[in-house]
Write an enzyme that holds these catalytic residues in place. Sequence first.
Site, PDB file in Angstrom:
ATOM      1  N   LYS A 160     -19.087 -19.847 -18.906  1.00  0.00           N
ATOM      2  CA  LYS A 160     -18.609 -21.000 -19.692  1.00  0.00           C
ATOM      3  C   LYS A 160     -19.573 -22.160 -19.418  1.00  0.00           C
ATOM      4  CE  LYS A 160     -14.130 -23.171 -20.616  1.00  0.00           C
ATOM      5  NZ  LYS A 160     -14.218 -23.191 -22.077  1.00  0.00           N
TER       6      LYS A 160
HETATM    7  N1  PPE Z   1     -13.426 -18.806 -25.910  1.00  0.00           N
HETATM    8  C1  PPE Z   1     -14.102 -19.970 -25.794  1.00  0.00           C
HETATM    9  C2  PPE Z   1     -15.436 -20.090 -26.406  1.00  0.00           C
HETATM   10  C3  PPE Z   1     -13.515 -21.022 -25.096  1.00  0.00           C
HETATM   11  O1  PPE Z   1     -14.171 -22.166 -24.973  1.00  0.00           O
HETATM   12  C4  PPE Z   1     -12.235 -20.881 -24.543  1.00  0.00           C
HETATM   13  C5  PPE Z   1     -11.589 -22.024 -23.826  1.00  0.00           C
HETATM   14  C6  PPE Z   1     -11.567 -19.643 -24.715  1.00  0.00           C
HETATM   15  C7  PPE Z   1     -12.213 -18.629 -25.394  1.00  0.00           C
HETATM   16  C8  PPE Z   1     -10.221 -19.391 -24.121  1.00  0.00           C
HETATM   17  O2  PPE Z   1     -10.305 -19.350 -22.728  1.00  0.00           O
HETATM   18  P1  PPE Z   1      -9.048 -19.701 -21.802  1.00  0.00           P
HETATM   19  O3  PPE Z   1      -8.864 -21.170 -21.866  1.00  0.00           O
HETATM   20  O4  PPE Z   1      -9.437 -19.220 -20.465  1.00  0.00           O
HETATM   21  O5  PPE Z   1      -7.881 -18.972 -22.346  1.00  0.00           O
HETATM   22  N2  PPE Z   1     -11.819 -23.291 -24.428  1.00  0.00           N
HETATM   23  C9  PPE Z   1     -11.484 -24.530 -23.769  1.00  0.00           C
HETATM   24  C10 PPE Z   1     -11.740 -25.688 -24.676  1.00  0.00           C
HETATM   25  C11 PPE Z   1     -13.166 -25.946 -24.889  1.00  0.00           C
HETATM   26  C12 PPE Z   1     -13.373 -27.371 -25.246  1.00  0.00           C
HETATM   27  O6  PPE Z   1     -14.214 -27.958 -24.594  1.00  0.00           O
HETATM   28  O7  PPE Z   1     -12.672 -27.892 -26.115  1.00  0.00           O
HETATM   29  C13 PPE Z   1     -10.018 -24.614 -23.409  1.00  0.00           C
HETATM   30  O8  PPE Z   1      -9.196 -24.037 -24.099  1.00  0.00           O
HETATM   31  O9  PPE Z   1      -9.722 -25.330 -22.429  1.00  0.00           O
END
Ligand code: PPE
Length: 308
Positions: A160
Amino acid sequence: MPVTPTSTIWMDGDLVEWDLARVHVLTHALHHGTGVFEGIRAYATPKGTAVFRLHAHLERLCNSAKVLMMPVGYDLDELAAAVFAVVRGNDGGEGLYLRPLVYRGYGALDLDATASPVCVAIAAWPWGAYLGDEALARGVTLQTSTWRRHDPNSIPTAAKATGSYVNSGLALLEATAAGVDEAVLLSPDGRVSEASGENVFVVTDGVVVTPPTSKAGALAGITRDSVLTLARDLGYEVRTATLTRTDLYLADEMFLTGTAVEVTPVRAIDGRTIGSGSRGPVTEAIQAAYFAAVHGESPRYAAWLDVV
Ligand code: PPE
């Protein structure tokens, strides 16, 4: 959605007043995208504010840093203690969005990032429903982006990393300029990868399906992982499978998962209505189970919460 200032931000071991939490304009990460970050939520629960799946998030943060060869300088316990300090210092009882960031700071500006120090910051602010409360109930619209997700051999999709979000940002800009809420990106080989900041799920013939992360070049979302468990525990058949865009068009239901969006239904993609055009019953059941878990109302998932 604008950031609402709280009182302090943890920076390299100290709690710094919000307005003083600054970096130099020649910070390496500003120029070359050399940062890794997390988005974590802390929720109000009957036992007090609790952080959802903290360990998994911090582990992913350290793994992202490892890929970018950035020595973090704090172990998981020290990072967890810092997160707790930030929550304690800023909690209004409504829950918080937490943003840990590990980045190359001020020092040198050559592409050799190792000449710049590794800095760590953790901020927290109240963030409501990322795509709006209405989105949680009615669903959002999507379009397939003309921008492809990175090839993992160009930019590692499992990390990330801040710089990799140029790709997400381009896709989202394109979508919102077209009057659509969110973008779905395809992998370089044309399969469904993920949305700009969310993982993608479909429900077809009662089966809950999401793409395999490494094959699809998608982030291994922690919400995705939680939803896979919740859906299985609710008795649904759950599968990871490669999806094409027509699999999305023809799904009975579709939803996005992510820390920010939580579980958000999709009502249309590329002008095709999904199912009935509103939140479907399986999505609603999974969403309810997710909100119960994060708010500490499901004893079965108590291990996912760290009460601060
Ligand atoms: N894919 C991407 C590209 C991604 O950025 C996130 C989180 C996810 C999948 C889901 O991951 P998780 O949060 O572990 O379930 N994206 C973050 C937001 C990005 C932003 O800067 O806005 C978030 O959900 O916190």
